[in-house]
Design an enzyme around this catalytic site. Structure first.
Site, PDB file in Angstrom:
ATOM      1  N   TRP A 103       0.820  -1.210   0.000  1.00  0.00           N
ATOM      2  CA  TRP A 103       0.000   0.000   0.000  1.00  0.00           C
ATOM      3  C   TRP A 103       0.851   1.256   0.000  1.00  0.00           C
ATOM      4  O   TRP A 103       0.539   2.233  -0.683  1.00  0.00           O
ATOM      5  CB  TRP A 103      -0.981  -0.034   1.167  1.00  0.00           C
ATOM      6  N   ASP A 173      -1.748   7.151   6.093  1.00  0.00           N
ATOM      7  CA  ASP A 173      -2.811   6.300   5.553  1.00  0.00           C
ATOM      8  C   ASP A 173      -3.172   5.312   6.662  1.00  0.00           C
ATOM      9  O   ASP A 173      -2.413   4.399   6.964  1.00  0.00           O
ATOM     10  CB  ASP A 173      -2.313   5.562   4.307  1.00  0.00           C
ATOM     11  N   LYS A 197     -12.674  -1.223   6.309  1.00  0.00           N
ATOM     12  CA  LYS A 197     -11.982  -2.180   7.156  1.00  0.00           C
ATOM     13  C   LYS A 197     -12.350  -2.017   8.634  1.00  0.00           C
ATOM     14  O   LYS A 197     -12.633  -2.981   9.322  1.00  0.00           O
ATOM     15  CB  LYS A 197     -10.465  -2.062   6.972  1.00  0.00           C
TER      16      LYS A 197
END
Length: 362
Positions: A103, A173, A197
């Site tokens: 990511w 993030d 999530k």
């Protein structure tokens, strides 16, 4: 509801059963309005009440200080990978990134389109199975910001503490671990998180941004990709993802009922502890993937002796009602995502299955 699966999906992920039931009760008719929330104008009083209450709940649960704006955007973290450099990177400055896995790598790839990039630290040499120590970070003096990915879902690594970057803006993030534990928001200039999530369903992205950073970008940036656009209109510039924001509202209320970030952290550590103990105590039958000092309390990654045994584990676990235990396709192995909404009972059931599987296959 005995038929519900043991859901260990990495995202979209488990939602609290209580939240799903509350949404079900209001799905057809929201609070006596004669309409579903999904049918309402986003500029009407009923939806606006949900919208601004959701912001208030986030501020309370994260103890967001004055001087920060909360935005509800679309496009997921993937759009933020581009929006961050488009809005914060100016000529003559560098964008610094910590490369900790897939990511972080995607964020770096996007940022390269908009200016010069500096890698402040990377754990690629260790297959991204650890988080760099704070002493490893090398942030250029001319950095516009330092970006980090707080939790890497694929490798199962998580920052245990965040760096003090001084005058350099810290960007995080936090898509996969926001509100899994208390957070000092004031350390960051900008935090973003896709909701699917730990906060709600897919469709909405939370951005928490220091107000002094919200300014017209240095270059030409489309209106919808400017933070200033959404800040000025309280995230109502265009039609927001109304139902997703409503679901986040319910999840945040559920979190309050659990006792907030401090209480949910204790539960998360208990869940993670049970799984890591089962892995470490298996005599090598199961092997933790991430290094011990970088282990995530959200995504527990582990391996077995060979891929055939891992495939058998996945097949038998699915037959037993467990979902989502296959590791990411890029790295293989096994992974249990134990976000806030995954009940302790589900983790205990998984540990019991793991012990039984070891007895039969060890």
């Amino acid at each position: 509801m005995e038929s519900r699966a043991y859901n260990f999906n990495a995202g979209p992920a488990a939602l609290p059963l209580e939240v799903l039931k509350r949404a079900q009760e209001q799905f057809v008719e929201f609070e006596g309005t004669g309409m579903s929330l999904m049918e309402m104008s986003h500029r009407g009083k009923s939806y606006e009440g949900v919208h601004f209450e959701t912001e208030k709940l986030l501020r309370e649960l994260l103890s967001i200080p004055d001087g920060y704006k909360v935005l509800f955007l679309q496009g997921g973290a993937s759009t933020q990978f581009a929006m961050v450099p488009m809005n914060l990177l100016s000529p003559g400055r560098k964008a610094a990134y910590v490369h900790t896995g897939a990511w972080a790598g995607k964020a770096i790839k996007e940022a390269k389109m908009f200016g010069e990039i500096a890698i402040a630290a990377s754990t690629e040499a260790d297959s991204f199975m650890r988080i760099p120590s704070l002493s490893e970070l090398k942030v250029p003096e001319d950095a516009a910001y330092l970006h980090l990915t707080s939790n890497e879902t694929i490798g199962g690594t998580q920052w245990q503490e965040y760096p003090d970057t001084g005058s350099v803006t810290l960007v995080g993030d936090m898509s996969s671990d926001i509100l899994c534990r208390p957070l000092n928001v004031s350390q960051f200039g900008l935090i973003y998180a896709g909701a699917q999530k730990n906060l709600g369903p897919s469709g909405v992205t939370i951005v928490i941004m220091r107000e002094d950073l919200i300014a017209p970008p240095a270059g030409a940036v489309p209106t919808m990709l400017q933070y200033a656009t959404h800040s000025k209109s309280d995230s109502l510039y265009n039609t927001p993802p109304t139902f997703a924001i409503y679901m986040v509202n319910l999840v945040l209320k559920w979190l309050q009922e659990q006792g907030g970030a401090e209480a949910i952290e204790r539960i998360n550590k208990e869940k993670a502890g049970l799984l890591y103990d089962a892995i470490d105590g298996s005599g090598g039958f199961y092997r933790g993937a991430a290094l011990a000092d970088s282990r995530s309390i959200m995504n527990v990654t582990f391996r077995m002796e060979n891929e055939e045994l891992e495939k058998r584990f996945v097949k038998e676990s699915e037959a037993a009602g467990f979902v989502g235990l296959k590791g990411h396709r890029d790295v293989g192995g096994l992974r249990a995502s134990i976000y806030n909404a995954v009940p302790l009972e589900s983790v205990k059931a998984l540990v019991s299955f793991m012990k039984d599987f070891k007895q039969r296959n060890g």
